[in-house]
Design a protein around this motif. Structure first.
Motif, mmCIF file in Angstrom:
data_model
loop_
_atom_site.group_PDB
_atom_site.id
_atom_site.type_symbol
_atom_site.label_atom_id
_atom_site.label_comp_id
_atom_site.label_asym_id
_atom_site.label_seq_id
_atom_site.Cartn_x
_atom_site.Cartn_y
_atom_site.Cartn_z
ATOM 1 N N ILE A 135 0.956 -1.171 0.044
ATOM 2 C CA ILE A 135 0.104 -0.027 0.000
ATOM 3 C C ILE A 135 0.813 1.259 -0.002
ATOM 4 C CG2 ILE A 135 -1.716 1.290 1.465
ATOM 5 C CD1 ILE A 135 -2.736 -1.364 0.099
ATOM 6 N N GLU A 136 0.589 1.927 -0.890
ATOM 7 C CA GLU A 136 1.201 3.452 -0.926
ATOM 8 C C GLU A 136 0.459 4.300 0.134
ATOM 9 O OE1 GLU A 136 1.951 5.012 -4.971
ATOM 10 O OE2 GLU A 136 2.022 2.888 -5.743
ATOM 11 N N TYR A 137 1.182 4.928 0.824
ATOM 12 C CA TYR A 137 0.599 5.828 2.068
ATOM 13 C C TYR A 137 1.105 7.107 2.219
ATOM 14 C CZ TYR A 137 -0.467 6.789 6.984
ATOM 15 O OH TYR A 137 -0.939 7.602 7.933
ATOM 16 N N ARG A 138 0.346 8.065 2.108
ATOM 17 C CA ARG A 138 0.828 9.541 2.313
ATOM 18 C C ARG A 138 -0.044 10.205 3.127
ATOM 19 N NH1 ARG A 138 0.764 12.214 -3.050
ATOM 20 N NH2 ARG A 138 2.525 10.762 -3.552
ATOM 21 N N ALA A 139 0.490 10.622 4.280
ATOM 22 C CA ALA A 139 -0.452 11.358 5.379
ATOM 23 C C ALA A 139 0.268 12.868 5.392
ATOM 24 C CB ALA A 139 -0.564 10.803 6.667
ATOM 25 N N GLY A 140 -0.644 13.966 5.511
ATOM 26 C CA GLY A 140 -0.102 15.314 5.701
ATOM 27 C C GLY A 140 -0.330 15.561 7.073
ATOM 28 N N ALA A 141 -0.268 17.115 7.468
ATOM 29 C CA ALA A 141 -0.535 17.489 8.961
ATOM 30 C C ALA A 141 -1.939 17.090 9.142
ATOM 31 C CB ALA A 141 -0.152 18.972 8.795
ATOM 32 N N GLN A 142 -2.186 16.839 10.271
ATOM 33 C CA GLN A 142 -3.399 16.421 10.687
ATOM 34 C C GLN A 142 -4.116 17.541 11.641
ATOM 35 O OE1 GLN A 142 -3.744 12.094 11.894
ATOM 36 N NE2 GLN A 142 -5.406 12.649 13.144
ATOM 37 N N ARG A 143 -5.345 17.855 11.407
ATOM 38 C CA ARG A 143 -6.040 18.804 12.258
ATOM 39 C C ARG A 143 -7.247 18.004 13.115
ATOM 40 N NH1 ARG A 143 -6.275 23.668 7.754
ATOM 41 N NH2 ARG A 143 -4.179 23.861 7.242
ATOM 42 N N GLY A 144 -7.020 18.153 14.466
ATOM 43 C CA GLY A 144 -8.280 17.731 15.056
ATOM 44 C C GLY A 144 -7.795 16.210 15.411
ATOM 45 N N PRO A 145 -8.898 15.497 16.266
ATOM 46 C CA PRO A 145 -8.620 13.993 16.828
ATOM 47 C C PRO A 145 -8.901 13.050 15.553
ATOM 48 C CG PRO A 145 -10.795 15.057 17.281
ATOM 49 C CD PRO A 145 -10.041 16.093 16.573
ATOM 50 N N ALA A 146 -9.367 13.337 14.388
ATOM 51 C CA ALA A 146 -9.844 12.626 13.604
ATOM 52 C C ALA A 146 -8.559 12.486 12.420
ATOM 53 C CB ALA A 146 -11.302 12.768 12.829
ATOM 54 N N ILE A 147 -8.567 11.234 11.632
ATOM 55 C CA ILE A 147 -7.498 11.216 10.606
ATOM 56 C C ILE A 147 -7.862 12.276 9.449
ATOM 57 C CG2 ILE A 147 -8.584 9.187 9.398
ATOM 58 C CD1 ILE A 147 -5.606 8.318 8.918
ATOM 59 N N ARG A 148 -7.169 12.994 8.720
ATOM 60 C CA ARG A 148 -7.265 13.913 7.816
ATOM 61 C C ARG A 148 -6.062 13.800 6.929
ATOM 62 N NH1 ARG A 148 -11.742 13.131 9.459
ATOM 63 N NH2 ARG A 148 -13.283 14.510 9.988
ATOM 64 N N ASN A 149 -6.112 14.520 5.784
ATOM 65 C CA ASN A 149 -4.899 14.664 4.704
ATOM 66 C C ASN A 149 -4.387 13.249 4.494
ATOM 67 O OD1 ASN A 149 -5.220 17.451 4.421
ATOM 68 N ND2 ASN A 149 -4.268 17.690 6.726
ATOM 69 N N LEU A 150 -5.118 12.225 3.925
ATOM 70 C CA LEU A 150 -4.626 11.107 3.950
ATOM 71 C C LEU A 150 -4.624 10.555 2.326
ATOM 72 C CD1 LEU A 150 -3.743 8.210 5.053
ATOM 73 C CD2 LEU A 150 -6.009 7.825 5.282
ATOM 74 N N ALA A 151 -3.769 10.103 1.970
ATOM 75 C CA ALA A 151 -3.714 9.439 0.365
ATOM 76 C C ALA A 151 -3.402 8.305 0.406
ATOM 77 C CB ALA A 151 -3.175 10.335 -0.478
ATOM 78 N N VAL A 152 -4.024 7.239 -0.040
ATOM 79 C CA VAL A 152 -3.490 5.832 -0.081
ATOM 80 C C VAL A 152 -4.112 5.188 -1.310
ATOM 81 C CG1 VAL A 152 -3.853 5.191 2.416
ATOM 82 C CG2 VAL A 152 -5.565 4.916 0.904
ATOM 83 N N SER A 153 -3.002 4.021 -1.715
ATOM 84 C CA SER A 153 -3.379 3.503 -3.007
ATOM 85 C C SER A 153 -2.575 2.105 -3.181
ATOM 86 C CB SER A 153 -2.899 4.302 -4.104
ATOM 87 O OG SER A 153 -3.333 3.884 -5.618
ATOM 88 N N GLY A 154 -3.059 1.043 -4.042
ATOM 89 C CA GLY A 154 -2.519 -0.030 -4.435
ATOM 90 C C GLY A 154 -3.236 -0.626 -5.496
ATOM 91 N N GLY A 155 -2.210 -1.517 -5.956
ATOM 92 C CA GLY A 155 -2.875 -2.401 -7.238
ATOM 93 C C GLY A 155 -2.001 -3.104 -7.652
ATOM 94 N N THR A 156 -2.290 -3.977 -8.998
ATOM 95 C CA THR A 156 -1.719 -4.783 -9.515
ATOM 96 C C THR A 156 -1.509 -4.406 -11.056
ATOM 97 O OG1 THR A 156 -3.678 -6.297 -9.860
ATOM 98 C CG2 THR A 156 -2.079 -6.740 -8.080
ATOM 99 N N GLY A 157 -0.384 -4.575 -11.534
ATOM 100 C CA GLY A 157 -0.326 -4.350 -12.903
ATOM 101 C C GLY A 157 -0.496 -2.891 -13.282
ATOM 102 N N LYS A 158 -1.137 -2.412 -14.395
ATOM 103 C CA LYS A 158 -1.129 -1.073 -14.552
ATOM 104 C C LYS A 158 -2.512 -0.606 -13.623
ATOM 105 C CE LYS A 158 -3.373 -1.510 -18.992
ATOM 106 N NZ LYS A 158 -3.124 -1.195 -20.348
ATOM 107 N N VAL A 159 -3.348 -1.408 -13.205
ATOM 108 C CA VAL A 159 -4.521 -0.833 -12.628
ATOM 109 C C VAL A 159 -4.335 -0.623 -11.046
ATOM 110 C CG1 VAL A 159 -6.908 -1.457 -12.041
ATOM 111 C CG2 VAL A 159 -5.706 -2.325 -14.194
ATOM 112 N N CYS A 160 -4.787 0.729 -10.524
ATOM 113 C CA CYS A 160 -4.623 1.042 -9.295
ATOM 114 C C CYS A 160 -5.875 1.671 -8.522
ATOM 115 C CB CYS A 160 -3.608 2.435 -9.209
ATOM 116 S SG CYS A 160 -2.001 2.040 -9.558
ATOM 117 N N VAL A 161 -5.862 1.439 -7.156
ATOM 118 C CA VAL A 161 -7.387 1.937 -6.772
ATOM 119 C C VAL A 161 -6.687 2.961 -5.863
ATOM 120 C CG1 VAL A 161 -9.324 1.410 -5.384
ATOM 121 C CG2 VAL A 161 -8.792 -0.306 -7.090
ATOM 122 N N GLN A 162 -7.201 4.319 -5.847
ATOM 123 C CA GLN A 162 -6.591 5.002 -4.839
ATOM 124 C C GLN A 162 -7.828 5.794 -4.060
ATOM 125 O OE1 GLN A 162 -4.128 8.328 -6.706
ATOM 126 N NE2 GLN A 162 -5.281 7.936 -8.797
#
Length: 191
Positions: A135-162
């Motif tokens: 899984i590709e994971y990128r998280a930025g600065a978080q504001r508040g108690p809940a998770i924010r500024n998050l990007a995730v992705s993964g896939g096989t071959g040339k197909v990704c789901v992000q």
């Protein structure tokens, strides 16, 4: 009693020569050389003769100097080509839509809490049928108690789901093509 004064004296002279250097800077054959041309051109791959024309913000060449015009927009497109996605067929997109829906559901659940990277990777991997390390994971600065500024992705071959969670808590999930540099999440750039 043996004396080693000649060797010691020779060593001191060698050390002094190494520390102080041997040549004057003006003796360097490169010292008076002209700066290199702007670079290779279509007319001369070695960079001799023709050069690229300067942009309007750069110092201009003397009148009568030949140059090859530049296209800044073309340079920009070429420089950012690594971000382009590989083309997917409609069948490839359709085959991954279920994974995108599962990823969206997992991200909506994660958006209500404050999970760590390990938990996010595990949940996303389960939704996409991958291993957490895939899984590709990128998280930025978080504001508040809940998770924010998050990007995730993964896939096989040339197909990704992000997918991601924005600063305001909005969840996104989509099918995309792998980028030309081989990742699912596009590079940030910024050089």
């Amino acid at each position: 009693m043996r004396r080693h004064l000649p060797r010691a004296a020779a060593g001191a002279v060698l050390l002094a020569a190494l520390v102080t250097g041997c040549a004057e800077p003006s003796a360097d054959p490169r010292a008076g050389a002209a700066p290199p041309a702007a670079g290779p051109s279509a007319a001369s791959p070695s960079g001799e003769g023709m050069r690229f024309c300067p942009s309007p913000s750069e110092p201009q060449l003397p009148p009568g100097t030949s140059c090859v015009p530049q296209d800044p927009a073309s340079k920009y497109r070429e420089n950012h080509a690594y971000r382009q996605e590989m083309e997917l067929t409609e069948a490839e997109r359709a085959g991954a839509r279920g994974k995108a829906e599962r990823l969206g559901a997992v991200l909506r659940e994660l958006a209500t809490g404050d999970p760590g990277e390990t938990e996010v990777r595990a949940a996303v991997a389960a939704a996409l049928g991958l291993e957490p390390n895939d899984i590709e994971y990128r998280a930025g600065a978080q504001r508040g108690p809940a998770i924010r500024n998050l990007a995730v992705s993964g896939g096989t071959g040339k197909v990704c789901v992000q997918g991601g969670i924005t600063d305001s808590g909005t969840v996104t999930a989509e099918v995309s093509g792998r980028t030309m540099d081989g990742t699912c999440l596009p590079g940030l750039g910024g050089h």
